[in-house]
Design an enzyme around this catalytic site. Sequence first.
Site, mmCIF file in Angstrom:
data_model
loop_
_atom_site.group_PDB
_atom_site.id
_atom_site.type_symbol
_atom_site.label_atom_id
_atom_site.label_comp_id
_atom_site.label_asym_id
_atom_site.label_seq_id
_atom_site.Cartn_x
_atom_site.Cartn_y
_atom_site.Cartn_z
ATOM 1 N N LYS A 145 0.820 -1.214 0.000
ATOM 2 C CA LYS A 145 0.000 0.000 0.000
ATOM 3 C C LYS A 145 0.857 1.269 0.000
ATOM 4 O O LYS A 145 0.453 2.288 -0.569
ATOM 5 C CB LYS A 145 -0.958 0.013 1.191
ATOM 6 C CG LYS A 145 -2.087 -1.001 1.019
ATOM 7 C CD LYS A 145 -3.272 -0.701 1.887
ATOM 8 C CE LYS A 145 -4.428 -1.621 1.523
ATOM 9 N NZ LYS A 145 -5.589 -1.466 2.366
ATOM 10 N N LYS A 176 -5.103 -9.413 -6.282
ATOM 11 C CA LYS A 176 -6.293 -9.556 -5.444
ATOM 12 C C LYS A 176 -7.419 -8.619 -5.915
ATOM 13 O O LYS A 176 -7.142 -7.468 -6.255
ATOM 14 C CB LYS A 176 -5.885 -9.193 -4.007
ATOM 15 C CG LYS A 176 -6.894 -9.510 -2.946
ATOM 16 C CD LYS A 176 -6.395 -9.037 -1.584
ATOM 17 C CE LYS A 176 -6.683 -7.565 -1.377
ATOM 18 N NZ LYS A 176 -7.204 -7.208 -0.056
ATOM 19 N N LYS A 235 -11.079 -3.099 -3.358
ATOM 20 C CA LYS A 235 -11.910 -1.892 -3.470
ATOM 21 C C LYS A 235 -11.137 -0.752 -4.115
ATOM 22 O O LYS A 235 -11.706 0.105 -4.765
ATOM 23 C CB LYS A 235 -12.321 -1.387 -2.076
ATOM 24 C CG LYS A 235 -13.188 -2.295 -1.284
ATOM 25 C CD LYS A 235 -13.609 -1.575 -0.001
ATOM 26 C CE LYS A 235 -13.702 -2.519 1.164
ATOM 27 N NZ LYS A 235 -12.440 -2.630 1.912
#
Length: 345
Positions: free
Chosen positions: A115, A207, A210
């Site tokens: 991230k 993956k 969102k």
Amino acid sequence: MTKATPRVFSGMQPTGNLHLGNYLGAMVNWIAMAQSHESIYCVVDMHAITVWQDPRELHKAIRDVTAAYVACGLDPKKSVIFNQSQVSAHAELGWIFNCVARLGWLDRMTQFKEKAGKDKERASVGLYVYPNLMAADILAYRATHVPVGEDQKQHLELARDIAQKFNIDYQDSIAEAGYAQGFFPQPEPMITGPATRVMSLRDGTKKMSKSDPSDLSRINLTDDADTIARKIRKAKTDPDALPSEVPGLKDRPEAANLTGIFAALEGATVEKVLGQFGGQPYSSLKNALADLAVARLSPIAAEMTRLAADPGHIDAILADGSARARAIAAPILKDVKKIVGFVQS
Ligand code: AQP
């Protein structure tokens, strides 16, 4: 270790629409566990702000995710449903865990690396200590079972390490407080079912998420029937026909993902799905998958729309859940403070 009463805790971030990965990887297990266990399901809004969230969008997303919990089948009378920021025990215990966890442990967290990306100097401190807050989310309730997707395995291991280190560091104080076998339980990750890692429809090696910039990469729980069918039709595939047996899925991430999703939605095994579609072109699997996904997800979307029309009802669910969560966490946090040595006047 403490033989704690079985108690389930888990959460999802209000960082956007919930998607099929959240549903199959976590939600179906939450619903199953809520039938037989005391269960606490949180909308983890404090985790969400570890990356920038527009306040108005966050406000809406907290209600939308709550509506999704209920629309998927969680009963707010049975399960405790609330948003994290309304129960200060999470932040308070999170701070104590910041002082228990070691920098070296956090340095190993792959989700932070993914991230934060290349420029980790610009990532928030909150994103770095996210796993400590997640440990606090679970252990503020001395929860024993945590149903999550595969991507959360490493964070769960860290929560177990924190629980163990706290129990060792404070063992004399814990014994004095009357706990003969340690204070925190070792929370068990429950990573089960055929879809613990649902992959992006655009790239079978990534993956479903969102925050993926491409909406075509995921099926949102709010998508209508046409959108679901279109996304499945456009899903990336390889040029070969589907294999007839599981070993044939090796090195074919898109085939593995689509058959895995079909199996999870149908409640069948991947073997059975390949028995049905093996040797056929992708189009036959995609057509059947679109019908199955629409049949399974459309009622959820309809219920979410109905619930979204009444924000007062959602807020009442969150107020009730927060009060119940506070009542469970308060005596636990009081004991933690006593064990640590804080004066509580
Ligand atoms: N693709 C997935 N397959 C299976 N399980 C998944 N989960 C998430 N993605 C998949 C599980 O859903 C629960 C809630 O996840 P989260 O909201 O805490 O955030 P996340 O894991 O970071 O999911 P996203 O969608 O990728 O969100 P962003 O983009 O905001 O980071 C967890 O149990 C998770 O394992």
